[in-house]
Design a protein around this motif. Structure first.
Motif, PDB file in Angstrom:
ATOM      1  N   ASP A  92      17.193 -23.312  16.548  1.00 11.15           N
ATOM      2  CA  ASP A  92      18.092 -24.139  15.767  1.00 11.15           C
ATOM      3  C   ASP A  92      19.546 -23.968  16.203  1.00 11.15           C
ATOM      4  N   ILE A  93      19.944 -22.742  16.507  1.00  6.02           N
ATOM      5  CA  ILE A  93      21.317 -22.511  16.977  1.00  6.02           C
ATOM      6  C   ILE A  93      21.512 -23.168  18.341  1.00  6.02           C
ATOM      7  N   ASN A  94      20.525 -23.056  19.214  1.00  5.65           N
ATOM      8  CA  ASN A  94      20.613 -23.687  20.519  1.00  5.65           C
ATOM      9  C   ASN A  94      20.741 -25.203  20.390  1.00  5.65           C
ATOM     10  N   ALA A  95      19.973 -25.803  19.499  1.00 10.28           N
ATOM     11  CA  ALA A  95      20.045 -27.252  19.292  1.00 10.28           C
ATOM     12  C   ALA A  95      21.429 -27.645  18.773  1.00 10.28           C
ATOM     13  N   ALA A  96      21.973 -26.876  17.848  1.00 12.07           N
ATOM     14  CA  ALA A  96      23.301 -27.168  17.307  1.00 12.07           C
ATOM     15  C   ALA A  96      24.363 -27.084  18.394  1.00 12.07           C
ATOM     16  N   MET A  97      24.269 -26.089  19.276  1.00  9.07           N
ATOM     17  CA  MET A  97      25.245 -25.956  20.364  1.00  9.07           C
ATOM     18  C   MET A  97      25.133 -27.129  21.335  1.00  9.07           C
ATOM     19  N   ASN A  98      23.906 -27.611  21.595  1.00 13.02           N
ATOM     20  CA  ASN A  98      23.718 -28.763  22.476  1.00 13.02           C
ATOM     21  C   ASN A  98      24.312 -30.028  21.867  1.00 13.02           C
ATOM     22  N   ILE A  99      24.142 -30.240  20.572  1.00 11.70           N
ATOM     23  CA  ILE A  99      24.699 -31.414  19.897  1.00 11.70           C
ATOM     24  C   ILE A  99      26.223 -31.354  19.915  1.00 11.70           C
ATOM     25  N   LEU A 100      26.797 -30.173  19.658  1.00 15.40           N
ATOM     26  CA  LEU A 100      28.242 -30.007  19.683  1.00 15.40           C
ATOM     27  C   LEU A 100      28.791 -30.295  21.080  1.00 15.40           C
ATOM     28  N   ALA A 101      28.133 -29.773  22.106  1.00 16.82           N
ATOM     29  CA  ALA A 101      28.583 -30.005  23.482  1.00 16.82           C
ATOM     30  C   ALA A 101      28.525 -31.492  23.830  1.00 16.82           C
TER      31      ALA A 101
END
Length: 40
Positions: free
Chosen positions: A18-27
């Motif tokens: 979930d943290i990885n997905a959030a970082m990808n969306i932010l990027a």
């Protein structure tokens, strides 16, 4: 797939899906802002 967290067996780094997905969306949002958002 229901694995949400895992630890790399080679380097020991802990990963959270979930943290990885959030970082990808932010990027992706930052990339979009960098080129500008067209006026509708």
């Amino acid at each position: 797939m229901r694995i949400r967290e895992w630890t790399c067996s080679e380097c020991g780094a802990e990963h959270d899906r979930d943290i990885n997905a959030a970082m990808n969306i932010l990027a992706a949002g930052h990339r979009r802002l960098a080129v500008g958002i067209p006026v509708l």
